[in-house]
Enzyme design. Structure first.
Site: not given
Length: 299
Positions: A163, A135
Site C-alpha cells: 500500500k 503498509y
C-alpha cells in the site's frame, strides 16, 4: 485477482472512552460496506484506530466483522504494533478468527533501520498462512521503505501486496513504472491517500485503500469502477464533487473527518479515541456541506 485488488473500504472501529469495542457498531458498519459491494474491508487500519486498541479488543472487532460479513466480502486486518512477537500474535489471532488477509505498518518508537524492518516483516509473514500487505505510511510511522527493501520483501513468501503513499515527486504513473520495473512487480500495488485515488487507478494501480469507502462506499465503488474502465469523464465528474472533502482530509486528517462524516450520515455515534478530539462544531458543518456537495445527484 488477489484480495488486495480493487476497492478496499476502511471503516472506523467504534469504541467507548475506555477502548472497549462496540461490537454491534462494528457489525453494522461492516455489513453496510459489504452490502455496498466493496472488494474488501480493511478492518483495524489507521482509520480503524488499531494502535489505540488492546489485543483483546482487536480480536473482538475481528470476531464481530467476520460474523457480520459471513464470508461475502474479504476482510483484511491490520496487525501493526511495536513488538515483533506481539505482531505475530495478532496475525495468528486474525487467522484463527477467520480473516482473509493482513495489513501491517512498521510501527516503532525507536526509528527502524531498513534491515530491522525487513526482519520484522519476515518474522510476521512466517507466523501465518494469510497473505500480508506492506503498509508504507511514512507520514504516520516516519519510516520510508527504500526500493531495495521493497524488492527484498517482494521475495518473501506470504507477502503479496504493498500500500503506497503519494510519491514525494513525479507523477503516480512514473512511480508505478518504477515499482513495476523490478521485483516489486510481483506484488499487488495499491494507493493510499484518497485525493490521489482517481489518478492512481487511471494510471494502473491495482487497488485503492480508501477512507472514503468506509463511509460512502457506493460513491467510492462508482469512482473505482469508472477509473478501472478508463471512463475519464465519470472520474473527472466525481473527482470535482469530492474536492471539498479532500480539502478537509488534508486540513484535519482523514480520521477526524471520517468520524464526523459517519455521525452526520447516521451510521455511527462514536467519537475518536482520546487524545484525538472530535472536530469542533463549525468544522463538522463543513464536513456536512462537503458531503452534500459530493452526494448531490449521486446514485
Amino acid at each position: 485477482m488477489s484480495i488486495f485488488h480493487g476497492l478496499s473500504a476502511f471503516p472506523i472501529t467504534p469504541a467507548d472512552a475506555h477502548g472497549t469495542v462496540d461490537v454491534e457498531g462494528v457489525a453494522r458498519l461492516t455489513a453496510y460496506l459489504s452490502a455496498a459491494g466493496v472488494d474488501s474491508i480493511g478492518l483495524l487500519g489507521s482509520t480503524g484506530t488499531y494502535a489505540y486498541l488492546t489485543r483483546a479488543e482487536r480480536r473482538r472487532a475481528i470476531v464481530a466483522a467476520v460474523e457480520s460479513v459471513g464470508g461475502r466480502t474479504p476482510l483484511i486486518v491490520g496487525i501493526g504494533t511495536l513488538r515483533t512477537d506481539d505482531a505475530q500474535a495478532l496475525a495468528r489471532d486474525a487467522e484463527a478468527e477467520g480473516a482473509d488477509g493482513l495489513l501491517m505498518a512498521p510501527v516503532s518508537y525507536t526509528p527502524l533501520t531498513q534491515e530491522e524492518a525487513y526482519q520484522h516483516y519476515v518474522a510476521i509473514a512466517g507466523a501465518t498462512r494469510l497473505k500480508l500487505c506492506i503498509y508504507n505510511n511514512p507520514s504516520t510511522t516516519h519510516f520510508t521503505f527504500g526500493m531495495e527493501l521493497l524488492e527484498r520483501l517482494a521475495d518473501v513468501p506470504n507477502i503479496a501486496a504493498v500500500k503506497m503513499p503519494p510519491p514525494p515527486e513525479g507523477t503516480l504513473a512514473d512511480e508505478l513504472s518504477r515499482l513495476r520495473a523490478g521485483p516489486v512487480s510481483k506484488l499487488a500495488i495499491g494507493c493510499s491517500g484518497d485525493w490521489i485515488a482517481a489518478e492512481a487507478l487511471l494510471a494502473g494501480y491495482d487497488g485503492w485503500f480508501s477512507v472514503l469507502g468506509g463511509f460512502l462506499p457506493h460513491l467510492a465503488r462508482t469512482l473505482t469502477t469508472a477509473a478501472q474502465n478508463g471512463d475519464h469523464a465519470t472520474v473527472l465528474h466525481y473527482s470535482q464533487k469530492l474536492r471539498p472533502l479532500w480539502a478537509l482530509f488534508r486540513a484535519f486528517g482523514s480520521l477526524r473527518v471520517a468520524y464526523a462524516a459517519l455521525n452526520h450520515l447516521g451510521l455511527s455515534e462514536a467519537t475518536p479515541p482520546r487524545p484525538i478530539l472530535p472536530l469542533p462544531e463549525p468544522d463538522q458543518q463543513r464536513v456536512a456541506e462537503a458531503l452534500r456537495a459530493c452526494c448531490e445527484n449521486t446514485p
